[in-house]
Design a protein around this motif. Structure first.
Motif, PDB file in Angstrom:
ATOM      1  N   ARG A   5      -3.531  -0.353  37.313  1.00 23.77           N
ATOM      2  CA  ARG A   5      -2.531   0.178  38.232  1.00 23.77           C
ATOM      3  C   ARG A   5      -1.118  -0.142  37.742  1.00 23.77           C
ATOM      4  O   ARG A   5      -0.239   0.718  37.715  1.00 23.77           O
ATOM      5  N   HIS A   6      -0.950  -1.413  37.322  1.00 26.96           N
ATOM      6  CA  HIS A   6       0.371  -1.815  36.848  1.00 26.96           C
ATOM      7  C   HIS A   6       0.753  -1.078  35.571  1.00 26.96           C
ATOM      8  O   HIS A   6       1.895  -0.658  35.404  1.00 26.96           O
ATOM      9  N   TYR A   9       1.899   2.428  36.347  1.00 24.63           N
ATOM     10  CA  TYR A   9       3.234   2.533  36.926  1.00 24.63           C
ATOM     11  C   TYR A   9       4.317   2.184  35.918  1.00 24.63           C
ATOM     12  O   TYR A   9       5.487   2.465  36.138  1.00 24.63           O
ATOM     13  N   ALA A  10       3.925   1.529  34.814  1.00 28.29           N
ATOM     14  CA  ALA A  10       4.921   1.217  33.790  1.00 28.29           C
ATOM     15  C   ALA A  10       5.041   2.363  32.785  1.00 28.29           C
ATOM     16  O   ALA A  10       5.967   2.370  31.969  1.00 28.29           O
ATOM     17  N   PRO A  12       5.989   5.575  33.069  1.00 27.08           N
ATOM     18  CA  PRO A  12       7.261   6.315  33.024  1.00 27.08           C
ATOM     19  C   PRO A  12       8.350   5.530  32.301  1.00 27.08           C
ATOM     20  O   PRO A  12       9.136   6.098  31.540  1.00 27.08           O
ATOM     21  N   LEU A  13       8.358   4.215  32.515  1.00 26.33           N
ATOM     22  CA  LEU A  13       9.359   3.367  31.865  1.00 26.33           C
ATOM     23  C   LEU A  13       9.189   3.417  30.351  1.00 26.33           C
ATOM     24  O   LEU A  13      10.159   3.563  29.598  1.00 26.33           O
ATOM     25  N   ALA A  19      12.124   7.693  24.604  1.00 28.64           N
ATOM     26  CA  ALA A  19      13.143   8.741  24.532  1.00 28.64           C
ATOM     27  C   ALA A  19      14.506   8.115  24.269  1.00 28.64           C
ATOM     28  O   ALA A  19      15.265   8.587  23.417  1.00 28.64           O
ATOM     29  N   GLY A  20      14.813   7.036  24.989  1.00 28.46           N
ATOM     30  CA  GLY A  20      16.117   6.400  24.853  1.00 28.46           C
ATOM     31  C   GLY A  20      16.361   5.891  23.439  1.00 28.46           C
ATOM     32  O   GLY A  20      17.418   6.140  22.852  1.00 28.46           O
ATOM     33  N   SER A  22      14.901   6.907  20.706  1.00 27.13           N
ATOM     34  CA  SER A  22      15.025   8.041  19.798  1.00 27.13           C
ATOM     35  C   SER A  22      16.420   8.647  19.868  1.00 27.13           C
ATOM     36  O   SER A  22      17.028   8.957  18.841  1.00 27.13           O
ATOM     37  N   PHE A  23      16.926   8.818  21.111  1.00 21.55           N
ATOM     38  CA  PHE A  23      18.260   9.411  21.254  1.00 21.55           C
ATOM     39  C   PHE A  23      19.301   8.516  20.587  1.00 21.55           C
ATOM     40  O   PHE A  23      20.244   8.998  19.970  1.00 21.55           O
TER      41      PHE A  23
END
Lengths: 183, 652
Positions: A5-6, A9-10, A12-13, A19-20, A22-23
């Protein structure tokens, strides 16, 4: 403590983190010039055009690499597609350029009927047109995207490539001086 | 003097925003009513300071004070007054200021409308909004300050990008930004709920109106943008799958999912964690969209000036806002209790399905948009992803979405049966099938399917209303009386779904549009789509800051004059740039569309289009937004309003 579960929920982070980073890498390389989505190099410069023989839009003979070489004068080979927006923007420029130098067009991954509609809608600057349905010829050319234009000299050597739409500015300041030098 | 005042006000707003972030959130943690009470006044103070700053910029632009760098770079004294005003937000620095102003407005809106919220939740929401503002105001002050001076002051400005000198683009950014930034409120509610560690049905009821309002603005903003591309770029198309367009479509898709999933939270207390994630995701996509478009990472026809330094700063801000909220999500969400079980076949189930499709479409669009820069970064490959990819991937997802959109609203909550639901819709299906096969036989298969889908949506919405008033089952007078008893929420969903149907019909019809390009002398007549287009004259006319070359075309049908069209080309003197001024005669079901091209040897190039269905695309968007507004009128959504007593119609 850390169960599925944890972890879920992690997720998306983690995605946002990738993504961050890479940008950040893109921005860093943009500063040094190593990453520029608007301008791209030319590894095919000075090489002979790759061998190809492509059909025409209606299925007949389009043109081949031998035809290009047999022309014995500088020509432009322009990759385009009806689904490509910059190609629409480029169309009037090519139509205006057509009287000055022969332009041969290769329709890249496009339906023949769509290509025909594109040509009737935005003008046809091409002396000869071939269709590269599966895009293999484009790969051999090292195509980055459409539109893309190759300047080929009279012995079939690629002298320059312009990725993205040609503009009047590029034509007057770079392309035509180069072509005049080749003639 | 005025620019310095604005500069000072901007810095002041940044400081106030930081305070607006820390005091209320700390107060909520300490349960200190005085600190929490500071939230509202601070939000108002921040808005006032920003308003002064914006006024200073607009004033400098109006009086053509070219000592202000931003005005020098983007304006000229010959520019018409209205564009001096709107041009203030038509550039990077000004648009960031507008962005911050709207965010401050959101904070004040929550202050004014949030009287019924628990004080700690209210303080945290306003605090989160303040924190987001603070970051962007810091950016505006340090790296993107629109009120800096140039010395010595130039005598004349450089002028505005002529493409932007257009009434549509004057209103487009504010409306689009209201949509983008508006999603900050659901985002703030989501983060506040994670801080509180509690989400209930009331939370869903508070979030939904803000999400709906932003969604309405975003819908209008996207429709306006598409319309602008249609008439200003003069290519005859309305959507190009350009990265900038996709950047606005992504938050719209997840925002639409959010508007729907919040219903389930409100009605059934289910899908809570998912809704929180959607709220965070939607605002994150709005933020990243703005950032990606401006950083130059995406290769777009709508190019802005690129500056990697600014990009790094904004990326840092995004890391704090998006990363911070996702850390909070990963940490607190597992502790939130899920409630409200439901069968897969139920209204909730249909809304979950809607969410799945919308998020799938968003994922596909995101992949298509981000693939080129990522492929470049990882493999050094330069590629472009065009319309064929998006059409091939999005269409198969839209078809089942449309099918489910009409069935969903007739299903019961909690547990439903498909049989009776479908039985109520058989005549709708019959009409859709008839329309679809008629269109498919008459024209082509794909537009035929789309027309069938449009009919399914529009007639399905009518059926929903007819069912509510028991049309033809009760005497007509009684049915009519029931019409007034239908809740605004039901009207809202019916109108919005029908609006989507109108857009689908427009897109389908647009795929059947016809056009020709001709090079002709004055006096010649073209026959396009049953109309005779006669080029009557070509004239050169002076404009305020451009020279116009204008063609006059008389369009007749069977000898009757339908329209006089005047397409033109504007040559802007200060930028040496030419724009096309498309002439459009709209007949609601279709547009006559004419573009004037180059001239040579007395012949003029004309592009003449018959764009069937084009106006329906944007009309549908407007109807969708109206549906959202109707839904907003529902009393249950108005924060603080007492629950309405159940009326006879509500229980029926």
């Amino acid at each position: 403590m850390i169960d599925r579960r944890h972890l879920l929920y992690a997720a998306p982070l983690a995605l946002a983190g990738v993504a961050g980073v890479s940008f950040f890498a893109m921005l860093k390389r943009m500063k040094t010039g190593a990453f520029d989505p608007h301008d791209i190099g030319s590894p095919m410069d000075g090489k002979k055009i790759p061998d190809f023989a492509l059909p025409a839009l209606d299925g007949g003979n389009g043109f081949s690499s031998a035809d290009v070489i047999a022309e014995r004068r500088p020509i432009l080979v322009n990759f385009f597609a009806s689904w490509c927006v910059p190609c629409i923007a480029e169309a009037p420029t090519l139509v205006a350029l057509a009287p000055q130098i022969p332009i041969w067009g290769i329709a890249y991954q496009d339906q023949a009927s769509d290509t025909q509609r594109f040509l009737s809608q935005y003008g046809n600057p091409y002396q000869r047109i071939a269709a590269d349905h599966d895009g293999y010829t484009a790969i051999n050319f090292g195509l980055y995207g459409v539109p893309e234009t190759y300047v080929i000299d009279k012995s079939g050597i690629i002298r320059a490539r312009y990725a993205g739409a040609l503009t009047d500015d590029i034509i007057t300041s770079e392309l035509m001086p180069l072509v005049r030098g080749l003639a | 003097m005025i620019p310095e005042l604005g500069h000072y006000a901007l810095a002041l707003a940044a400081v106030i925003a930081f305070t607006q972030c820390f005091l209320p959130i700390w107060g909520a943690y300490r349960r200190d009513a005085r600190l929490m009470g500071a939230a509202g006044p601070l939000a108002v103070a921040q808005l006032l300071a920003l308003a002064v700053s914006c006024f200073a910029l607009v004033y400098s632009s109006v009086v053509s004070d070219f000592s202000v760098t931003n005005v020098y770079e983007n304006s000229a004294s010959t520019k018409p007054l209205v564009y001096k005003i709107t041009g203030a937000w038509g550039n990077h620095e000004g648009s960031i200021l507008l962005w911050a102003l709207i965010l401050a407005l959101c904070g004040v809106a929550v202050t004014l409308r949030g009287g019924g919220l628990p004080s700690s939740l209210r303080a945290r929401v306003i605090g989160v909004l303040g924190g987001t503002s603070a970051g962007f105001l810091l950016y505006a002050v340090l790296l993107s300050n629109p009120l800096l001076r140039t010395w010595p002051a130039p005598a004349e400005g450089q002028g505005m990008n002529p493409l932007l000198q257009d009434p549509g683009l004057a209103v487009h950014p504010p409306i689009l930004y209201l949509g983008y930034v508006g999603f900050a409120v659901p985002f703030a509610f989501a983060v506040a709920a994670l801080l509180e560690g509690r989400i209930d049905a009331a939370w869903g009821r508070w979030v939904r109106p803000w999400a709906l309002l932003s969604w309405c603005f975003l819908t209008c903003g996207i429709a306006l943008g598409s319309w602008w591309a249609y008439y200003e770029l003069g290519w005859g198309g309305y959507w190009f799958w350009d990265p900038v367009e996709n950047a606005s479509l992504l938050p719209w898709l997840t925002g639409t999912a959010l508007v729907h999933s919040a219903i389930v939270v409100e009605k059934r207390e289910a899908l809570k964690i998912w809704t929180v994630l959607l709220a965070i995701g939607t605002f994150s996509l709005s933020l990243s969209g703005t950032f990606l478009v401006r950083s130059g990472i995406l290769n777009s026809v709508h190019s802005f000036a690129n500056d990697p330094d600014r990009g790094v700063f904004i990326l840092g801000l995004l890391a704090i806002v998006i990363g911070g909220s996702l850390v909070l999500f990963a940490w607190r969400a597992p502790k939130l209790a899920e409630g409200g079980l439901f069968a897969p076949l139920s209204r909730e189930g249909a809304l979950v399905l809607n969410n799945l499709f919308l998020v799938s479409i968003a994922t596909v669009v995101l992949i298509g948009t981000m693939y080129p820069p990522f492929a470049d970064l990882l493999f050094g490959a330069k590629i472009s992803v065009g319309a064929p990819f998006f059409q091939a991937t999005v269409l198969p997802l839209v078809v089942p979405l449309i099918a489910a959109m009409t069935i969903g609203p007739v299903l019961a909550w909690k547990r439903a049966q498909l049989g009776p639901a479908l039985l109520r819709l058989w005549w709708v299906a019959l009409i859709a099938l008839a329309v679809g096969s008629f269109a498919a036989v008459g024209w082509k298969l794909l537009p035929g399917i789309a027309f069938g889908g449009a009919a399914w949506l529009i007639v399905g919405s009518l059926a929903e209303i007819a069912e509510r008033i028991r049309l033809f089952r009760l005497p007509f007078g009684q049915s009519l009386a029931r019409l007034g008893g239908i809740s605004p929420a039901v009207w809202g969903s019916a109108v919005a779904h029908a609006g989507f149907g109108v857009t689908v019909a427009g897109i389908a019809a647009m795929s059947l549009a016809t056009s020709v390009v001709v090079s002709v002398p004055v006096g010649s007549v073209q026959h396009v789509a049953g109309y005779d287009w006669k080029l009557v004259s070509l004239e050169t006319l002076p404009g305020p800051n451009y020279i116009s070359r204008e063609a006059t075309i008389d369009v007749t049908r069977d000898g009757k004059l339908i329209a006089v069209m005047r397409p033109a080309r504007h040559s802007f003197t200060s930028q040496q740039q030419t724009t096309t001024d498309t002439a459009i005669h709209t007949m609601i079901y279709a547009d006559l569309y004419a573009v004037l091209g180059d001239e040579s040897g007395g012949d003029a190039v004309l592009r003449l289009h018959y764009n069937s269905g084009a106006p329906l695309i944007w009309l549908g968007g407007l109807i969708m937004a109206l549906g959202g507004v109707a839904s907003l009128l529902d009393r249950r959504l108005r924060v603080g309003a007492p629950a309405r007593r159940r009326t006879v119609t509500a229980t029926a």
